[in-house]
Every structure is written in C-alpha cells, then in structure tokens.
Write a protein that holds these residues in place. Structure first.
Motif, PDB file in Angstrom:
ATOM      1  N   ALA A   1       0.826  -1.210   0.000  1.00 24.78           N
ATOM      2  CA  ALA A   1       0.000   0.000   0.000  1.00 24.78           C
ATOM      3  C   ALA A   1       0.863   1.265   0.000  1.00 24.78           C
ATOM      4  O   ALA A   1       0.549   2.240  -0.687  1.00 24.78           O
ATOM      5  N   LEU A   2       1.937   1.257   0.760  1.00 24.87           N
ATOM      6  CA  LEU A   2       2.733   2.468   0.959  1.00 24.87           C
ATOM      7  C   LEU A   2       3.836   2.691  -0.072  1.00 24.87           C
ATOM      8  O   LEU A   2       4.137   3.838  -0.415  1.00 24.87           O
ATOM      9  N   PHE A   3       4.452   1.624  -0.537  1.00 25.47           N
ATOM     10  CA  PHE A   3       5.680   1.780  -1.314  1.00 25.47           C
ATOM     11  C   PHE A   3       5.596   1.347  -2.768  1.00 25.47           C
ATOM     12  O   PHE A   3       6.626   1.248  -3.436  1.00 25.47           O
ATOM     13  N   TRP A   4       4.407   1.091  -3.271  1.00 25.61           N
ATOM     14  CA  TRP A   4       4.233   0.616  -4.650  1.00 25.61           C
ATOM     15  C   TRP A   4       4.939   1.526  -5.651  1.00 25.61           C
ATOM     16  O   TRP A   4       5.744   1.068  -6.463  1.00 25.61           O
ATOM     17  N   GLU A   5       4.629   2.814  -5.625  1.00 17.21           N
ATOM     18  CA  GLU A   5       5.202   3.755  -6.598  1.00 17.21           C
ATOM     19  C   GLU A   5       6.716   3.825  -6.483  1.00 17.21           C
ATOM     20  O   GLU A   5       7.431   3.847  -7.489  1.00 17.21           O
ATOM     21  N   MET A   6       7.219   3.884  -5.263  1.00 19.69           N
ATOM     22  CA  MET A   6       8.668   3.956  -5.061  1.00 19.69           C
ATOM     23  C   MET A   6       9.349   2.691  -5.588  1.00 19.69           C
ATOM     24  O   MET A   6      10.379   2.771  -6.262  1.00 19.69           O
ATOM     25  N   ALA A   7       8.790   1.552  -5.276  1.00 16.09           N
ATOM     26  CA  ALA A   7       9.379   0.289  -5.729  1.00 16.09           C
ATOM     27  C   ALA A   7       9.305   0.176  -7.247  1.00 16.09           C
ATOM     28  O   ALA A   7      10.259  -0.277  -7.888  1.00 16.09           O
ATOM     29  N   ALA A   8       8.207   0.606  -7.829  1.00 23.13           N
ATOM     30  CA  ALA A   8       8.054   0.546  -9.288  1.00 23.13           C
ATOM     31  C   ALA A   8       9.057   1.463  -9.987  1.00 23.13           C
ATOM     32  O   ALA A   8       9.556   1.140 -11.068  1.00 23.13           O
ATOM     33  N   ALA A   9       9.390   2.595  -9.377  1.00 19.17           N
ATOM     34  CA  ALA A   9      10.342   3.533  -9.966  1.00 19.17           C
ATOM     35  C   ALA A   9      11.737   2.918 -10.083  1.00 19.17           C
ATOM     36  O   ALA A   9      12.511   3.303 -10.974  1.00 19.17           O
ATOM     37  N   PHE A  10      12.054   1.976  -9.216  1.00 17.25           N
ATOM     38  CA  PHE A  10      13.367   1.329  -9.253  1.00 17.25           C
ATOM     39  C   PHE A  10      13.373   0.062 -10.099  1.00 17.25           C
ATOM     40  O   PHE A  10      14.394  -0.614 -10.189  1.00 17.25           O
ATOM     41  N   GLU A  11      12.252  -0.246 -10.694  1.00 15.24           N
ATOM     42  CA  GLU A  11      12.127  -1.458 -11.514  1.00 15.24           C
ATOM     43  C   GLU A  11      11.597  -1.064 -12.893  1.00 15.24           C
ATOM     44  O   GLU A  11      10.456  -1.370 -13.244  1.00 15.24           O
ATOM     45  N   PRO A  12      12.387  -0.383 -13.711  1.00 13.80           N
ATOM     46  CA  PRO A  12      11.867   0.152 -14.975  1.00 13.80           C
ATOM     47  C   PRO A  12      11.336  -0.911 -15.940  1.00 13.80           C
ATOM     48  O   PRO A  12      10.462  -0.605 -16.756  1.00 13.80           O
TER      49      PRO A  12
END
Length: 165
Positions: free
Chosen positions: A149-160
């Motif tokens: 819930a909290l870190f989806w966007e951040m994690a996705a940004a590091f996984e192009p």
C-alpha cells in the motif's frame, strides 16, 4: 491466554484496515519485485489457507479432537488458489476460521495451553506456541500488505522493466 486471543481477534480489524489502504485496482496485481511476488489478494488467501488447512487442524490435534496431518492431506496451495475471488472475500473466510479458532481456544484451562504436544507439523509444540505462530504469521503478511500500500510507486520507480500482471 486471554491477551493472546484478544490480539488474535484484533488483527482481523487490523487486516481490514490494511486492506483499505490498498487501491482497489491493485489488490489482484503482482507488486513491483521489491515488494514480493504475491498480490494482496494472494496474501489474504494464504492467511486463510494456512489457518484453515494447518493452524486450526493442528489445534484440534493438540486437543485430541483429530489425528495428525498426514502427507498429502493438505492441498497444494498454489494449485487450489482461485485468483478471481476478491481480497475482501478471503478476509471474510479468514474471519470465519479465526472465530472458530477463538471459540475452540477460549474455554480451555491454563494447563492445556502449556502442555507439549508431539507430532505437530512443527515438531513438539504447545497450544500457546501454535496460536502465537498464527498471530506472528498474520503480522508478517499484514506488514507486507501495508508495504504494498505504501511503497508501490517507489518500488516501481526502481524497476523500470517490471510489468504488473
């Protein structure tokens, strides 16, 4: 043991709250790899599966209400998972098993909680250990749901090159 049972009961409300933090369009999607392989839906199914097929039967075994789990008795969790069932439904199913667990455990005298039981899937354990393991397991998966819930966007940004299912 009342405190343990209260915690076990309160985690249902905590899980409901954690689930509400996840955008509905993401509950069935595989998260970015940094957040694990399972969707929120899969985590809730797993919690239900564990309590229904392992924890509650082990409690019953510890109380002499059924025999030990035999090889092949527990279905293959991955094969049995119906992906289309929403997370909220798995939470309802988990609540039903949890209510059964609490109803079974609440009237037990203190000495039953600490009596060693051999032959559980974890080796020789007490009923207190089995219920505490269930609580730990809930916290573990609830933490992962909140991380999704909290870190989806951040994690996705590091996984192009990551593509969600």
């Amino acid at each position: 043991m009342d405190a343990l049972l209260r915690r076990l009961d309160s985690t249902l409300e905590d899980l409901r709250w954690a689930l509400a933090q996840v955008p509905p369009e993401r509950e069935a999607r595989r998260p970015p790899p940094a957040l694990g392989e399972w969707s929120v839906r899969r985590h809730l199914y797993h919690l239900w599966f564990y309590e229904h097929h392992i924890a509650l039967p082990q409690m019953r075994y510890a109380l002499g209400l059924q025999g030990p789990l035999l090889p092949g008795e527990v279905p293959d969790e991955d094969l049995a998972w119906p992906r289309e069932i929403p997370a909220a439904r798995w939470l309802e199913q988990l609540e039903a098993v949890r209510r059964e667990t609490i109803a079974l455990a609440r009237p037990l005298p203190p000495e039953v909680w600490t009596r060693p039981v051999s032959g559980t899937v974890w080796g020789t354990r007490t009923l207190a250990w089995i219920v505490t393991k269930t609580l730990q397991h809930t916290y573990e998966h609830m933490t992962t749901i909140l991380q999704i819930a909290l870190f989806w966007e951040m994690a996705a940004a590091f996984e192009p090159r990551w593509m969600a299912e």
